[in-house]
Each structure stands twice: as C-alpha cells, then as structure tokens.
Design a protein around this motif. Structure first.
Motif, PDB file in Angstrom:
ATOM      1  N   PHE A 195       0.955  -1.159  -0.209  1.00 44.36           N
ATOM      2  CA  PHE A 195       0.057   0.110   0.010  1.00 44.36           C
ATOM      3  C   PHE A 195       0.712   1.292   0.063  1.00 44.36           C
ATOM      4  CE2 PHE A 195      -3.751  -2.545   1.755  1.00 44.36           C
ATOM      5  CZ  PHE A 195      -4.707  -2.195   0.443  1.00 44.36           C
ATOM      6  N   LEU A 243      -5.125  12.613   0.660  1.00 45.87           N
ATOM      7  CA  LEU A 243      -6.131  12.378  -0.603  1.00 45.87           C
ATOM      8  C   LEU A 243      -5.729  11.197  -1.356  1.00 45.87           C
ATOM      9  CD1 LEU A 243      -6.450  16.163  -1.960  1.00 45.87           C
ATOM     10  CD2 LEU A 243      -8.221  14.531  -1.041  1.00 45.87           C
ATOM     11  N   THR A 272      -4.570   8.517   0.006  1.00 49.18           N
ATOM     12  CA  THR A 272      -5.335   7.494   1.036  1.00 49.18           C
ATOM     13  C   THR A 272      -6.834   7.453   0.676  1.00 49.18           C
ATOM     14  OG1 THR A 272      -3.688   7.723   2.629  1.00 49.18           O
ATOM     15  CG2 THR A 272      -5.778   6.557   3.258  1.00 49.18           C
ATOM     16  N   LEU A 273      -7.349   8.394   0.357  1.00 47.80           N
ATOM     17  CA  LEU A 273      -8.753   8.693   0.178  1.00 47.80           C
ATOM     18  C   LEU A 273      -9.118   7.768  -1.290  1.00 47.80           C
ATOM     19  CD1 LEU A 273     -11.620   9.551   0.399  1.00 47.80           C
ATOM     20  CD2 LEU A 273     -11.079  11.787  -0.434  1.00 47.80           C
ATOM     21  N   ILE A 302      -6.981   5.687  -2.928  1.00 42.87           N
ATOM     22  CA  ILE A 302      -6.942   4.303  -2.886  1.00 42.87           C
ATOM     23  C   ILE A 302      -8.145   3.724  -2.011  1.00 42.87           C
ATOM     24  CG2 ILE A 302      -5.277   2.434  -2.222  1.00 42.87           C
ATOM     25  CD1 ILE A 302      -2.973   4.238  -2.573  1.00 42.87           C
ATOM     26  N   SER A 303      -8.408   3.986  -0.824  1.00 44.57           N
ATOM     27  CA  SER A 303      -9.404   3.569  -0.179  1.00 44.57           C
ATOM     28  C   SER A 303     -10.779   3.389  -1.044  1.00 44.57           C
ATOM     29  CB  SER A 303      -9.927   4.196   0.953  1.00 44.57           C
ATOM     30  OG  SER A 303      -8.784   4.186   1.895  1.00 44.57           O
ATOM     31  N   THR A 304     -10.998   4.546  -1.598  1.00 39.74           N
ATOM     32  CA  THR A 304     -12.426   4.547  -2.528  1.00 39.74           C
ATOM     33  C   THR A 304     -12.415   3.574  -3.691  1.00 39.74           C
ATOM     34  OG1 THR A 304     -12.704   6.832  -1.661  1.00 39.74           O
ATOM     35  CG2 THR A 304     -13.768   6.091  -3.704  1.00 39.74           C
ATOM     36  N   GLU A 331     -10.308   1.004  -3.858  1.00 39.38           N
ATOM     37  CA  GLU A 331     -10.591  -0.707  -3.264  1.00 39.38           C
ATOM     38  C   GLU A 331     -11.975  -1.052  -3.053  1.00 39.38           C
ATOM     39  OE1 GLU A 331      -8.544  -3.047  -3.282  1.00 39.38           O
ATOM     40  OE2 GLU A 331      -6.601  -2.247  -3.357  1.00 39.38           O
ATOM     41  N   GLY A 332     -12.567  -0.102  -2.113  1.00 45.48           N
ATOM     42  CA  GLY A 332     -14.038  -0.443  -2.092  1.00 45.48           C
ATOM     43  C   GLY A 332     -14.998  -0.321  -3.155  1.00 45.48           C
ATOM     44  N   ALA A 333     -14.782   0.387  -4.216  1.00 40.75           N
ATOM     45  CA  ALA A 333     -15.429   0.430  -5.124  1.00 40.75           C
ATOM     46  C   ALA A 333     -15.274  -0.890  -6.134  1.00 40.75           C
ATOM     47  CB  ALA A 333     -15.136   1.549  -6.028  1.00 40.75           C
TER      48      ALA A 333
END
Lengths: 198, 198
Positions: B131, B155, B157-158, B160-162, B164-166
DNA sequence: GGCCGACTATGACAGTGGTCATAGTAGCGA
DNA sequence: TCGCTACTATGACCACTGTCATAGTCGGCC
C-alpha cells in the motif's frame, strides 16, 4: 456487535460472521464455527443442510442487515445530522474497535467477496444483497438530510466504498490513520452536497 | 497486466498474484500456482524455500510495485493532469477489465489483507508495504498537480480507499456502477483540492 | 571425461477440509 | 408406554493442502 444470543442456530450464524471477519471464508472451518458458538458439531448439518454455502450466506445476510440497521441508530445519535457527521460516525465504529481490540477483524462482507465472488455464485449474490441492504437505508438517510435524491445513491456508494477501503488499509497498516484521513477529507465534501438543509 | 515473462520464477510470482486476485490466498494452492505458470512443481521449493509465505509475500510486493509504477504512466497519459482525471484513469483500468473479461478478479493486495492480516504477520507487513508503494507515488503526483503538500498523503489514501472499496462492490454486484459512481462523485471534489494549478 | 551446481521430477506424509451416515437422546403429546 | 420429532453425538470418507525427501537430468567448466 453483541446481540442477545438466543438459539444455537443464531449463535452459529453470528460466530460464522465473526470468524469470517477475522480469517476469511476459506480459513474458517465448519467445526471451528460450531466450537466457537458452543454448539454441537452435529447441529451444523441439522440447521444448515445446505452446508457451508448456506452458513456463509446467512452470515453475510446478517452482516448486511446489521450494517443497514446501524445507519438509523447513527443518525439518531448525531447532534447535527449531516452526511459528513454520519460518515464520521460510521468510521468511528471502526476506529474505536481497532483502538480497543487491535486490528484483528475486517468486514465480513468484504471477506466473502474476496474469497467467494469468483467461485460461488450463491454467496456472491448474497454479498450483493448485503451491500444493497446497507446502501439503501444510507441513501435514504442522505436524502432526509437534504441531499438531492438523484445523488443520494451515488454518495451512499461512495461512502461505503471509501469506508471499506479504509478498513482494509487500516488493517494492513495496523493504524487508524487511513480511517481518520478519509473522514477528514471526505466529510466536508459530503456536507457540501446538501442543498436543502434538513 | 501482461508483462514479458522471463524466468519460471517470475512467472510463478505473477501467476500467484493472478490466482490470489481471483480466489484469495487460502484457496490458491502451491501446486496450482506452478501449474498455472507452466513451471514444474519441484521448482516451488527451489525458488521459494520460505514456502507459501514467501511466494505470497513476493506476489503482494509485485502488485504494490506494479500499482505504484502505473501511477506515472497514468499521469503521462492524461491530457489535463488533474487529481480527478487521474482517479478516473485509475478506475477506468478496472471498468475496462470488468467489461472485457467479466467480474472475475479483484485486487491481490486486498485479498491478501483479508486472508492473512490476522494470521500471518509477515504477509501483513508485506501488504502494508505494498500500500505504501502505491500511495507514495500517488501522493507525489498529486503534489505535482498543485495539491497542497500537507493534504496529498490524505487524498492519496482517500483515492486508494475509495477505489478498493468500489472494486469490492463492483465484483459483488457484477456491475461497474460503483466504479462509475465514485468517479462521478469524487472526481470533482478531488479537483477542488488543487490550489496551485500545475 | 569427470564433476558440480542448478534445476526438475515424483512420491510420501501428516493434517485438515466439508460432507455423509448412523446412532443416540430428550422432550412431548396421545 | 408408545411414537414421533427435534436435536445431539461420533465416526468415517475422500479430496486436498503445504511440506519434505529423494532421485533424476541437464549444462557448463576444469
């Protein structure tokens, strides 16, 4: 996450969800679920004649219902009901758990997706239903807060996606930083979507 | 995702990443990796004396390097280099793959996190490093686009998080809707973070 | 040639997985 | 007491896992 545990059947579904949350679907054995629930091994085939597929499906469905029901309680608990505050409350549930118990568990729905989406169509459908059970009340809550109806569904998807990803990264890094970062950055942006104050 | 495949060792690492992407870590067998790579079974213990832990670790590290290196190529390919356009390009890689090949695979780093974070400290550390190998160049790219330095990491992190979740939700629903939704909602918000135009 | 390291090729092992078959027990209405 | 149902209790089965041990093969170098 602690509910009244009535029958052994419910306890097994709950235990399955807990173990899946921690180790994934494939690493969670049926015998292990029964032992964790304090239920006899023979009850597995009695209550879940559909085997592991059925048990996993019910655990995922339970998790979806739980997440959906939780939305309402979050909204009630907010002093100023805005999308950003709701998102912060959703994330806070995880930061609190991680700071209290360590970075041991993740989301059971995500785990079932990773482990079963490609191989087991029944479980995959159950996971999709769980996300819907989570997203629908969240979108309704956003609309009630003044978010335009045609954006509520997309923003609910954005919130869940971001939260799921942040959970993943937090577990990997063993640090709540991803969770706090996404709340800090996404929260104000979500609030800006409110056009009609509730 | 298709690289020159030189030695059998690299082929096995690559195959491991592919199979983990699809079925998760636990459901991916060592024999299966060798067979998929067209490599002899005996080569497993020869190239990976550390066993499955080593093979999974290298596959995760490879995926992290790949994702990080990809950032630079995305930026180069953008006509107007803004954070939202970069995020759209990152997501487009997935929508294209899903529409072309079906919703068969996910992110190997996410899979390793779900399956190993609680049980295998070595792999968990490898996932965290992956990561980081992804987030670091992404944050640098954001800074280069004019995002304030103190917000670039958050941002990244935001994003990548979004993403991954999507990816997770898209696989579950077998629909690219979550990916398009988060791009539509998050893209403009990311662009608004640019204070100094590049 | 002779040798040695890199690599390949199998076979075996112990452990665990989910599932099935079968038998036992507890409670209860008739 | 009978009989029925719900549930519990084991044991066995086969498939498969990761790992190890051992033997074979190949290529180049002295």
């Amino acid at each position: 996450m602690s509910e009244r545990q009535r029958g052994p059947r419910e306890r097994m579904v709950f235990s399955a969800a807990q173990l899946i949350r921690r180790d994934g679907v494939n690493a969670t054995g049926m015998r292990e679920v029964a032992a964790h629930a304090g239920a006899p091994r023979g009850s597995l085939q009695h209550y879940f004649p559909g085997g592991k597929e059925q048990l996993v499906g019910e655990a995922v469905a339970w998790a979806g219902r739980y997440a959906g029901a939780r939305i309402g309680r979050f909204v009630e608990g907010l002093s100023g009901p805005t999308p950003g505050a709701l998102f912060a409350a959703m994330a806070a549930q995880w930061t609190e758990e991680y700071e209290r118990d360590g970075f041991v568990t993740g989301c059971p729905v995500a785990a079932a997706t990773v482990d079963r989406a490609a191989s087991d169509e029944v479980t995959r459908a159950a996971v999709a239903a769980a996300f819907t059970a989570w997203r629908t009340p969240l979108a309704e809550a956003l609309t009630a807060m003044g978010v335009p109806a045609d954006r509520s569904a997309d923003l609910a998807t954005l919130m869940i996606s971001t939260l799921e990803g942040a959970i993943l990264m937090a577990r990997a890094e063993q640090n709540v930083r991803p969770l706090t970062a996404v709340v800090r950055e996404l929260g104000p942006l979500l609030d800006a979507a409110v056009t009609r104050p509730a």
